[in-house]
Design a protein around this motif. Structure first.
Motif, PDB file in Angstrom:
ATOM      1  N   HIS A  66       0.806  -1.210   0.000  1.00 48.38           N
ATOM      2  CA  HIS A  66       0.000   0.000   0.000  1.00 48.38           C
ATOM      3  C   HIS A  66       0.849   1.274   0.000  1.00 48.38           C
ATOM      4  O   HIS A  66       0.285   2.365   0.014  1.00 48.38           O
ATOM      5  CB  HIS A  66      -0.949   0.004   1.197  1.00 48.38           C
ATOM      6  CG  HIS A  66      -1.891  -1.171   1.202  1.00 48.38           C
ATOM      7  ND1 HIS A  66      -2.887  -1.318   0.260  1.00 48.38           N
ATOM      8  CD2 HIS A  66      -1.950  -2.260   2.000  1.00 48.38           C
ATOM      9  CE1 HIS A  66      -3.547  -2.439   0.490  1.00 48.38           C
ATOM     10  NE2 HIS A  66      -2.997  -3.045   1.544  1.00 48.38           N
ATOM     11  N   ASP A  67       2.171   1.145   0.001  1.00 50.09           N
ATOM     12  CA  ASP A  67       3.067   2.308  -0.057  1.00 50.09           C
ATOM     13  C   ASP A  67       3.303   2.646  -1.524  1.00 50.09           C
ATOM     14  O   ASP A  67       4.229   2.150  -2.169  1.00 50.09           O
ATOM     15  CB  ASP A  67       4.378   2.002   0.660  1.00 50.09           C
ATOM     16  CG  ASP A  67       5.239   3.229   0.854  1.00 50.09           C
ATOM     17  OD1 ASP A  67       4.824   4.324   0.419  1.00 50.09           O
ATOM     18  OD2 ASP A  67       6.322   3.091   1.444  1.00 50.09           O
ATOM     19  N   VAL A  68       2.452   3.515  -2.059  1.00 45.34           N
ATOM     20  CA  VAL A  68       2.440   3.800  -3.490  1.00 45.34           C
ATOM     21  C   VAL A  68       3.748   4.460  -3.935  1.00 45.34           C
ATOM     22  O   VAL A  68       4.324   4.090  -4.967  1.00 45.34           O
ATOM     23  CB  VAL A  68       1.224   4.688  -3.848  1.00 45.34           C
ATOM     24  CG1 VAL A  68       1.243   5.061  -5.326  1.00 45.34           C
ATOM     25  CG2 VAL A  68      -0.068   3.978  -3.486  1.00 45.34           C
ATOM     26  N   GLU A  69       4.237   5.417  -3.163  1.00 47.45           N
ATOM     27  CA  GLU A  69       5.455   6.138  -3.570  1.00 47.45           C
ATOM     28  C   GLU A  69       6.667   5.207  -3.614  1.00 47.45           C
ATOM     29  O   GLU A  69       7.485   5.297  -4.516  1.00 47.45           O
ATOM     30  CB  GLU A  69       5.704   7.314  -2.632  1.00 47.45           C
ATOM     31  CG  GLU A  69       4.686   8.425  -2.801  1.00 47.45           C
ATOM     32  CD  GLU A  69       5.039   9.625  -1.957  1.00 47.45           C
ATOM     33  OE1 GLU A  69       6.220   9.803  -1.630  1.00 47.45           O
ATOM     34  OE2 GLU A  69       4.116  10.388  -1.640  1.00 47.45           O
ATOM     35  N   ASP A  70       6.766   4.329  -2.642  1.00 42.59           N
ATOM     36  CA  ASP A  70       7.897   3.399  -2.625  1.00 42.59           C
ATOM     37  C   ASP A  70       7.795   2.413  -3.777  1.00 42.59           C
ATOM     38  O   ASP A  70       8.796   2.095  -4.434  1.00 42.59           O
ATOM     39  CB  ASP A  70       7.951   2.659  -1.290  1.00 42.59           C
ATOM     40  CG  ASP A  70       9.276   1.949  -1.091  1.00 42.59           C
ATOM     41  OD1 ASP A  70      10.297   2.463  -1.586  1.00 42.59           O
ATOM     42  OD2 ASP A  70       9.288   0.887  -0.448  1.00 42.59           O
TER      43      ASP A  70
END
Length: 90
Positions: A66-70
């Motif tokens: 769910h960590d879109v930027e990573d």
């Protein structure tokens, strides 16, 4: 007085060297001395592997779904290498 202290110091140094050579003539003592010197060397100058253990790496290549930027950063990194390879091949 200087003449008497010089031979005494020399004899002490020779005696210490001879006793160290006698002590190191035994294989278990040599192994002990090598391990002590290796430990001392690691304390003075740590290896790169020991330094890397102290780095603050929380994720370490396992991004959270769910960590879109990573995830975007990981995806862009993969595309960069593919793009570089394609440019070299063409």
């Amino acid at each position: 007085m200087m003449k008497t202290t010089l031979p005494i110091k020399s004899m002490i140094v020779v005696g210490l060297g001879a006793s160290a050579a006698w002590w190191l003539s035994s294989k278990p003592n040599r192994i002990k001395a090598e391990s002590k010197l290796r430990d001392l060397k690691r304390k003075v100058k740590p290896t790169p592997f020991h330094k890397s253990e102290n780095l603050p790496i929380a994720k370490g290549g396992v991004p959270h779904p769910h960590d879109v930027e990573d995830n975007k950063m990981v995806d862009e990194g993969a595309l960069y290498s593919v793009k570089f390879y394609n440019e070299k091949m063409q």
